[in-house]
Design a protein around this motif. Structure first.
Motif, PDB file in Angstrom:
ATOM      1  N   GLY A  12       0.812  -1.215   0.000  1.00 59.29           N
ATOM      2  CA  GLY A  12       0.000   0.000   0.000  1.00 59.29           C
ATOM      3  C   GLY A  12       0.843   1.261   0.000  1.00 59.29           C
ATOM      4  O   GLY A  12       0.527   2.230  -0.692  1.00 59.29           O
ATOM      5  N   VAL A  13       1.931   1.262   0.759  1.00 55.12           N
ATOM      6  CA  VAL A  13       2.813   2.424   0.785  1.00 55.12           C
ATOM      7  C   VAL A  13       3.461   2.630  -0.575  1.00 55.12           C
ATOM      8  O   VAL A  13       3.541   3.758  -1.098  1.00 55.12           O
ATOM      9  CB  VAL A  13       3.884   2.255   1.896  1.00 55.12           C
ATOM     10  CG1 VAL A  13       4.974   3.299   1.774  1.00 55.12           C
ATOM     11  CG2 VAL A  13       3.229   2.328   3.260  1.00 55.12           C
ATOM     12  N   VAL A  14       3.939   1.537  -1.196  1.00 57.69           N
ATOM     13  CA  VAL A  14       4.589   1.647  -2.511  1.00 57.69           C
ATOM     14  C   VAL A  14       3.590   2.126  -3.559  1.00 57.69           C
ATOM     15  O   VAL A  14       3.897   3.006  -4.365  1.00 57.69           O
ATOM     16  CB  VAL A  14       5.225   0.301  -2.902  1.00 57.69           C
ATOM     17  CG1 VAL A  14       5.679   0.309  -4.352  1.00 57.69           C
ATOM     18  CG2 VAL A  14       6.388  -0.010  -1.984  1.00 57.69           C
ATOM     19  N   LEU A  15       2.401   1.563  -3.566  1.00 56.42           N
ATOM     20  CA  LEU A  15       1.405   1.987  -4.553  1.00 56.42           C
ATOM     21  C   LEU A  15       0.964   3.421  -4.318  1.00 56.42           C
ATOM     22  O   LEU A  15       0.695   4.154  -5.262  1.00 56.42           O
ATOM     23  CB  LEU A  15       0.204   1.043  -4.534  1.00 56.42           C
ATOM     24  CG  LEU A  15       0.458  -0.346  -5.113  1.00 56.42           C
ATOM     25  CD1 LEU A  15      -0.796  -1.197  -4.986  1.00 56.42           C
ATOM     26  CD2 LEU A  15       0.899  -0.265  -6.549  1.00 56.42           C
ATOM     27  N   GLY A  16       0.903   3.831  -3.073  1.00 53.39           N
ATOM     28  CA  GLY A  16       0.568   5.220  -2.769  1.00 53.39           C
ATOM     29  C   GLY A  16       1.633   6.173  -3.268  1.00 53.39           C
ATOM     30  O   GLY A  16       1.337   7.255  -3.785  1.00 53.39           O
ATOM     31  N   ALA A  17       2.898   5.773  -3.141  1.00 56.40           N
ATOM     32  CA  ALA A  17       3.995   6.611  -3.633  1.00 56.40           C
ATOM     33  C   ALA A  17       3.969   6.696  -5.157  1.00 56.40           C
ATOM     34  O   ALA A  17       4.197   7.761  -5.738  1.00 56.40           O
ATOM     35  CB  ALA A  17       5.332   6.059  -3.158  1.00 56.40           C
ATOM     36  N   VAL A  18       3.669   5.597  -5.806  1.00 56.47           N
ATOM     37  CA  VAL A  18       3.626   5.585  -7.276  1.00 56.47           C
ATOM     38  C   VAL A  18       2.482   6.459  -7.785  1.00 56.47           C
ATOM     39  O   VAL A  18       2.588   7.091  -8.840  1.00 56.47           O
ATOM     40  CB  VAL A  18       3.497   4.132  -7.794  1.00 56.47           C
ATOM     41  CG1 VAL A  18       3.159   4.091  -9.268  1.00 56.47           C
ATOM     42  CG2 VAL A  18       4.794   3.381  -7.542  1.00 56.47           C
ATOM     43  N   ALA A  19       1.410   6.539  -7.044  1.00 61.46           N
ATOM     44  CA  ALA A  19       0.265   7.340  -7.477  1.00 61.46           C
ATOM     45  C   ALA A  19       0.579   8.835  -7.486  1.00 61.46           C
ATOM     46  O   ALA A  19      -0.111   9.597  -8.163  1.00 61.46           O
ATOM     47  CB  ALA A  19      -0.929   7.070  -6.571  1.00 61.46           C
ATOM     48  N   HIS A  20       1.630   9.261  -6.770  1.00 58.06           N
ATOM     49  CA  HIS A  20       1.936  10.680  -6.669  1.00 58.06           C
ATOM     50  C   HIS A  20       3.098  11.129  -7.541  1.00 58.06           C
ATOM     51  O   HIS A  20       3.456  12.300  -7.512  1.00 58.06           O
ATOM     52  CB  HIS A  20       2.232  11.046  -5.211  1.00 58.06           C
ATOM     53  CG  HIS A  20       1.025  10.912  -4.339  1.00 58.06           C
ATOM     54  ND1 HIS A  20      -0.019  11.794  -4.388  1.00 58.06           N
ATOM     55  CD2 HIS A  20       0.678   9.971  -3.425  1.00 58.06           C
ATOM     56  CE1 HIS A  20      -0.955  11.423  -3.525  1.00 58.06           C
ATOM     57  NE2 HIS A  20      -0.550  10.308  -2.932  1.00 58.06           N
ATOM     58  N   ALA A  29      10.852   3.502 -13.605  1.00 56.79           N
ATOM     59  CA  ALA A  29      11.122   2.690 -12.411  1.00 56.79           C
ATOM     60  C   ALA A  29      10.673   1.239 -12.625  1.00 56.79           C
ATOM     61  O   ALA A  29      11.376   0.299 -12.246  1.00 56.79           O
ATOM     62  CB  ALA A  29      10.421   3.289 -11.199  1.00 56.79           C
ATOM     63  N   GLY A  30       9.523   1.056 -13.240  1.00 53.80           N
ATOM     64  CA  GLY A  30       9.030  -0.295 -13.522  1.00 53.80           C
ATOM     65  C   GLY A  30       9.936  -1.041 -14.480  1.00 53.80           C
ATOM     66  O   GLY A  30      10.209  -2.233 -14.293  1.00 53.80           O
ATOM     67  N   LEU A  31      10.417  -0.355 -15.506  1.00 57.11           N
ATOM     68  CA  LEU A  31      11.336  -0.992 -16.450  1.00 57.11           C
ATOM     69  C   LEU A  31      12.666  -1.338 -15.779  1.00 57.11           C
ATOM     70  O   LEU A  31      13.256  -2.386 -16.067  1.00 57.11           O
ATOM     71  CB  LEU A  31      11.567  -0.082 -17.658  1.00 57.11           C
ATOM     72  CG  LEU A  31      10.386   0.041 -18.619  1.00 57.11           C
ATOM     73  CD1 LEU A  31      10.684   1.073 -19.702  1.00 57.11           C
ATOM     74  CD2 LEU A  31      10.067  -1.303 -19.245  1.00 57.11           C
TER      75      LEU A  31
END
Length: 63
Positions: A12-20, A29-31
């Motif tokens: 949840g923390v990682v996905l929250g950071a990616v959303a911003h 970053a994904g690549l």
């Protein structure tokens, strides 16, 4: 169970950071992560040593 709760919290923390962050930053970053995982998998696959008890498919049994 506690491990699962911790893993979901980190996710949840990682996905929250990616959303911003902007989309191009997320894509880069994904690549980078995908490349790192592919290199790790290739290194493990083609390493010369084998673990004890690993099935040797060429000989039809355990090494």
């Amino acid at each position: 169970m506690l491990f699962l709760v911790g893993a979901l919290l980190v996710l949840g923390v990682v996905l929250g950071a990616v959303a911003h962050v902007p989309v191009p930053v997320s894509v880069v970053a994904g690549l980078a992560i995908a490349l790192w995982l592919a290199l790790f998998a290739a290194r493990e696959r083609f390493s010369g040593h084998r673990r004890a008890g690993h099935l040797d498919h060429d000989r039809g049994g355990l090494r």
